[in-house]
Design a protein around this motif. Structure first.
Motif, PDB file in Angstrom:
ATOM      1  N   TYR A   1      33.506 -13.262  -5.700  1.00 53.18           N
ATOM      2  CA  TYR A   1      34.463 -14.224  -6.245  1.00 53.18           C
ATOM      3  C   TYR A   1      34.380 -15.562  -5.525  1.00 53.18           C
ATOM      4  O   TYR A   1      34.824 -16.579  -6.042  1.00 53.18           O
ATOM      5  CB  TYR A   1      35.895 -13.694  -6.118  1.00 53.18           C
ATOM      6  N   MET A   2      33.878 -15.560  -4.295  1.00 55.84           N
ATOM      7  CA  MET A   2      33.729 -16.794  -3.544  1.00 55.84           C
ATOM      8  C   MET A   2      32.386 -17.449  -3.832  1.00 55.84           C
ATOM      9  O   MET A   2      32.292 -18.672  -3.938  1.00 55.84           O
ATOM     10  CB  MET A   2      33.886 -16.484  -2.051  1.00 55.84           C
ATOM     11  N   ILE A   3      31.343 -16.629  -3.984  1.00 51.73           N
ATOM     12  CA  ILE A   3      29.999 -17.184  -4.176  1.00 51.73           C
ATOM     13  C   ILE A   3      29.911 -17.985  -5.476  1.00 51.73           C
ATOM     14  O   ILE A   3      29.413 -19.108  -5.491  1.00 51.73           O
ATOM     15  CB  ILE A   3      28.942 -16.048  -4.178  1.00 51.73           C
ATOM     16  N   VAL A   4      30.417 -17.405  -6.578  1.00 52.79           N
ATOM     17  CA  VAL A   4      30.223 -18.028  -7.893  1.00 52.79           C
ATOM     18  C   VAL A   4      30.832 -19.437  -7.977  1.00 52.79           C
ATOM     19  O   VAL A   4      30.133 -20.378  -8.367  1.00 52.79           O
ATOM     20  CB  VAL A   4      30.734 -17.104  -9.020  1.00 52.79           C
ATOM     21  N   PRO A   5      32.114 -19.650  -7.595  1.00 51.23           N
ATOM     22  CA  PRO A   5      32.643 -21.023  -7.698  1.00 51.23           C
ATOM     23  C   PRO A   5      31.943 -22.021  -6.778  1.00 51.23           C
ATOM     24  O   PRO A   5      31.752 -23.175  -7.169  1.00 51.23           O
ATOM     25  CB  PRO A   5      34.111 -20.881  -7.303  1.00 51.23           C
ATOM     26  N   ILE A   6      31.549 -21.588  -5.565  1.00 49.77           N
ATOM     27  CA  ILE A   6      30.859 -22.522  -4.665  1.00 49.77           C
ATOM     28  C   ILE A   6      29.530 -22.921  -5.293  1.00 49.77           C
ATOM     29  O   ILE A   6      29.151 -24.094  -5.308  1.00 49.77           O
ATOM     30  CB  ILE A   6      30.626 -21.894  -3.272  1.00 49.77           C
ATOM     31  N   GLN A   7      28.849 -21.927  -5.866  1.00 47.50           N
ATOM     32  CA  GLN A   7      27.574 -22.209  -6.531  1.00 47.50           C
ATOM     33  C   GLN A   7      27.772 -23.202  -7.675  1.00 47.50           C
ATOM     34  O   GLN A   7      27.022 -24.161  -7.821  1.00 47.50           O
ATOM     35  CB  GLN A   7      26.994 -20.898  -7.045  1.00 47.50           C
ATOM     36  N   THR A   8      28.816 -22.970  -8.491  1.00 51.03           N
ATOM     37  CA  THR A   8      29.094 -23.873  -9.611  1.00 51.03           C
ATOM     38  C   THR A   8      29.345 -25.290  -9.108  1.00 51.03           C
ATOM     39  O   THR A   8      28.846 -26.263  -9.677  1.00 51.03           O
ATOM     40  CB  THR A   8      30.330 -23.385 -10.389  1.00 51.03           C
ATOM     41  N   ALA A   9      30.144 -25.420  -8.038  1.00 57.51           N
ATOM     42  CA  ALA A   9      30.452 -26.749  -7.504  1.00 57.51           C
ATOM     43  C   ALA A   9      29.188 -27.422  -6.990  1.00 57.51           C
ATOM     44  O   ALA A   9      28.965 -28.614  -7.225  1.00 57.51           O
ATOM     45  CB  ALA A   9      31.485 -26.629  -6.390  1.00 57.51           C
ATOM     46  N   LEU A  10      28.324 -26.647  -6.304  1.00 57.74           N
ATOM     47  CA  LEU A  10      27.115 -27.239  -5.723  1.00 57.74           C
ATOM     48  C   LEU A  10      26.110 -27.628  -6.800  1.00 57.74           C
ATOM     49  O   LEU A  10      25.377 -28.604  -6.638  1.00 57.74           O
ATOM     50  CB  LEU A  10      26.473 -26.257  -4.748  1.00 57.74           C
ATOM     51  N   GLU A  11      26.092 -26.873  -7.904  1.00 59.25           N
ATOM     52  CA  GLU A  11      25.148 -27.203  -8.972  1.00 59.25           C
ATOM     53  C   GLU A  11      25.440 -28.569  -9.574  1.00 59.25           C
ATOM     54  O   GLU A  11      24.569 -29.215 -10.131  1.00 59.25           O
ATOM     55  CB  GLU A  11      25.206 -26.128 -10.073  1.00 59.25           C
TER      56      GLU A  11
ATOM     57  N   LEU B   1      29.324 -30.655   2.072  1.00 57.28           N
ATOM     58  CA  LEU B   1      30.569 -29.915   2.315  1.00 57.28           C
ATOM     59  C   LEU B   1      31.757 -30.460   1.535  1.00 57.28           C
ATOM     60  O   LEU B   1      32.463 -29.686   0.881  1.00 57.28           O
ATOM     61  CB  LEU B   1      30.876 -29.874   3.813  1.00 57.28           C
ATOM     62  N   PRO B   2      32.003 -31.794   1.582  1.00 55.91           N
ATOM     63  CA  PRO B   2      33.162 -32.288   0.822  1.00 55.91           C
ATOM     64  C   PRO B   2      33.053 -31.997  -0.673  1.00 55.91           C
ATOM     65  O   PRO B   2      34.057 -31.706  -1.327  1.00 55.91           O
ATOM     66  CB  PRO B   2      33.137 -33.804   1.065  1.00 55.91           C
ATOM     67  N   LEU B   3      31.812 -32.060  -1.212  1.00 56.25           N
ATOM     68  CA  LEU B   3      31.652 -31.818  -2.641  1.00 56.25           C
ATOM     69  C   LEU B   3      31.750 -30.338  -2.986  1.00 56.25           C
ATOM     70  O   LEU B   3      32.087 -29.970  -4.110  1.00 56.25           O
ATOM     71  CB  LEU B   3      30.321 -32.390  -3.132  1.00 56.25           C
ATOM     72  N   ALA B   4      31.461 -29.470  -2.024  1.00 55.03           N
ATOM     73  CA  ALA B   4      31.572 -28.031  -2.274  1.00 55.03           C
ATOM     74  C   ALA B   4      33.009 -27.552  -2.109  1.00 55.03           C
ATOM     75  O   ALA B   4      33.360 -26.466  -2.559  1.00 55.03           O
ATOM     76  CB  ALA B   4      30.659 -27.258  -1.320  1.00 55.03           C
ATOM     77  N   PHE B   5      33.833 -28.385  -1.473  1.00 53.55           N
ATOM     78  CA  PHE B   5      35.173 -27.930  -1.116  1.00 53.55           C
ATOM     79  C   PHE B   5      36.017 -27.445  -2.308  1.00 53.55           C
ATOM     80  O   PHE B   5      36.656 -26.392  -2.209  1.00 53.55           O
ATOM     81  CB  PHE B   5      35.916 -29.019  -0.334  1.00 53.55           C
TER      82      PHE B   5
END
Lengths: 300, 272
Positions: free
Chosen positions: A185-195, A221-225
């Motif tokens: 549940y943590m990996i997917v949103p961080i991945q989406t934000a980084l993409e 980091l700020p953009l992945a937050f």
């Protein structure tokens, strides 16, 4: 048939209403109705002597939540949820970053499936896996023994609030199991934000003289937050409402989920159980409001 | 879709971290496989004292397991059917018009999986209890359907949004009525979305334990059986085997459902 079809064609609103009626009736009556019933029940109270629920309005049940033991349950659960969230963000980051920025499209599909597959299956089996791994005679103990680190394990297990009689019956064991179960549940949103971070931004940063670690700290980091915050909604909410992990790997010190489970079960005290669940509901509403401020919903 | 320049490689540390996280996600499940062959009956000794396949046979002979499995399959089937109907209807309504309160519909459907399972569970229990309805097979199904709907809804709505409206208009222009259009144009288009949504809903129901503990009476679904073993381990070797079998039978359907979803979202991203 054709006349019926024509009749409907001329009345699109009626069709929408008809389509919507069945699912909405179901969700409103069964689900929302149940939530309302829960709220109403939390204002009733349990007569101690008869053990029956008295249907009279009172705030007394909520007052019981303020007892030190119950406040301790809230504090313990929220603390665990917070610790799990922070740890998951740290563990999730490398994989999310790798999938978003370095994997080929083909590999990305498979990595995505590898991450999300555990979300849909075998929740209990995955808890069970940790029961095996952490047990006294299990794999972790074997490795600890192999490296002659028993003194370190014993020391950790002796810390109050962290340790217990063995790893598989301790807050530390619960912590590990929680981190493991909610990690996707943590990996997917961080991945989406980084993409969504354009490559040009990273190139611009390095063109302007930033070292890779500076780029990481000041740009990535700020953009992945927002992604981290979006993921934290799940890790936090799920940890708070769970009673399977504390029941299987925990000590006798209760968590919110267990309290709700045991009050409604053996004690038959639905009002107190209902009042207890209002805790996580209120915490989650506040959490969602803060998360929205931080832009988490764009990353979902 | 981000384009990749040549020679663009992840640093060694990042690759190592990514592999580490991936292993952390999957190694524990493999350990269960290993344990289903242990000769150890009373503990979880590692390294395994010996290998045997006899527990698979033992597990097959257990009637309580077969009963739990049958119940879980029945519940999942009915919940999936309910979710397919309700979710598709809601998706169609939300897609075809921009009515007032559209966001409220999405919100209401997402709520059962957004709130902690314990809230849904105790809410249903208190409602069913106050209406003096006995806790039976049907109360389990009713509970499961509430959180399965959203899975179908999301999959079908995403597919509707990709489908071009001109196909439906063409069908109508060529003289098909609404029912024929639905049967021959809409249904084939959303077929795989229904399949993916249905499989995921089935998996979700088959695996669910938190809501089930509140809505079940004396019945024991497979997750409830496993949970009872987690709290008070009595049949460790048989539990290992059951865990292994659960992983095996859920793996393929979920893998394919995920692949369908991932591929359709990939092509959606590509067309943007």
């Amino acid at each position: 048939m054709n006349r019926l079809s024509g009749y409907f064609f001329q009345r699109p609103k009626l069709v929408t209403l008809l389509l919507l009626s069945l699912p909405m009736i179901y969700m409103l009556v069964v689900y929302l109705g149940s939530l309302v019933s829960l709220l109403v029940n939390s204002f009733y109270y349990l007569e101690e002597f008869t053990g029956l629920v008295v249907k009279e309005f009172t705030l007394g049940t909520y007052a019981q939540l303020l007892k030190p033991t119950n406040l301790g349950i809230f504090r313990r659960t929220a603390g665990m949820a917070l610790a799990v969230t922070v740890m998951d963000a740290i563990v999730a980051f490398p994989l999310a970053y790798y999938i978003a920025k370095f994997a080929s499209p083909r590999l990305r599909t498979y990595l995505y499936i590898a991450v999300t597959l555990p979300l849909w299956s075998s929740y209990l089996v995955r808890v069970y896996a940790w029961k095996l791994i952490l047990s006294k005679e299990g794999i972790v103990s074997w490795f600890v023994d192999l490296f002659h680190m028993n003194f370190a394990l014993d020391w950790i297990l002796s810390i109050p609030g962290v340790g217990g009689s063995s790893l598989s019956l301790s807050p530390l064991g619960m912590f590990i199991a929680f981190c493991y179960i909610w990690l996707p549940y943590m990996i997917v949103p961080i991945q989406t934000a980084l993409e969504r971070v354009p490559k040009s931004l990273l190139e611009a940063s390095s063109d302007l003289g930033a070292t890779p670690s500076q780029t990481f700290r000041n740009v990535i980091l700020p953009l992945a937050f927002p992604g981290v915050v979006a993921g934290s909604i799940f890790t936090f909410s799920l940890t708070m409402g769970d009673f399977i992990v504390p029941q299987s790997l925990g000590t006798s010190r209760f968590f919110i989920g267990q309290a709700v489970y045991s009050y409604q079960g053996t004690a038959g005290n639905i009002p107190l159980a209902a009042a207890f669940t209002m805790g996580p509901v209120v915490i989650m509403i506040v959490y969602l409001l803060i998360a929205r401020k931080l832009g988490a919903f764009d990353a979902l | 879709m981000p384009s990749k320049s040549q020679g663009d490689k992840a640093s060694f540390g990042l690759t190592l971290g990514a592999i580490g996280t991936l292993l952390f996600l999957h190694v524990p499940l493999m350990i269960i496989f290993l344990y289903s062959f242990t000769t150890d009956e009373a503990t979880y000794t590692f390294p395994l004292p010996g290998f045997t396949t006899k527990w698979f046979g033992e597990a097959l002979k257990r009637t309580d397991l077969w009963d739990a499995l049958t119940l879980s399959l029945k519940v999942a089937t009915l919940s999936t059917i309910a979710a397919l109907i309700l979710g598709t209807l809601a998706a169609a309504a939300v897609y075809r018009s921009d009515f007032f309160g559209r966001d409220a519909v999405s919100f209401l459907l997402v709520l059962p999986i957004a709130l902690p399972g314990i809230v849904t569970g105790i809410a249903l229990r208190s409602a069913i209890g106050s209406l003096s309805i006995p806790f039976t097979f049907w109360t389990i199904v009713i509970g499961h359907a509430t959180f399965c709907v959203v899975v179908v809804y999301n999959n079908v709505l995403a597919r509707f949004r990709r489908m071009s409206g001109s196909q439906i208009e063409a069908s109508m222009d060529l003289g098909a009525n609404s029912f024929q259009t639905f049967r021959h144009v809409v249904l084939p288009n959303i077929g795989t979305a229904l399949l993916a949504g249905g499989m995921l809903a089935f998996a979700l129901s088959f695996d669910e334990v938190i809501v089930t503990t509140f809505t079940a009476g004396q019945q024991s679904t497979l997750p409830i059986w496993i949970f009872s073993q987690l709290v008070r381990p009595r049949d460790r070797p048989v539990t290992n085997v059951v865990a292994t079998i659960v992983i095996l039978i859920t793996f393929l359907p979920i893998f394919f459902a995920q692949k369908i979803s991932a591929e359709s979202s990939e092509s959606e991203g590509g067309s943007k």
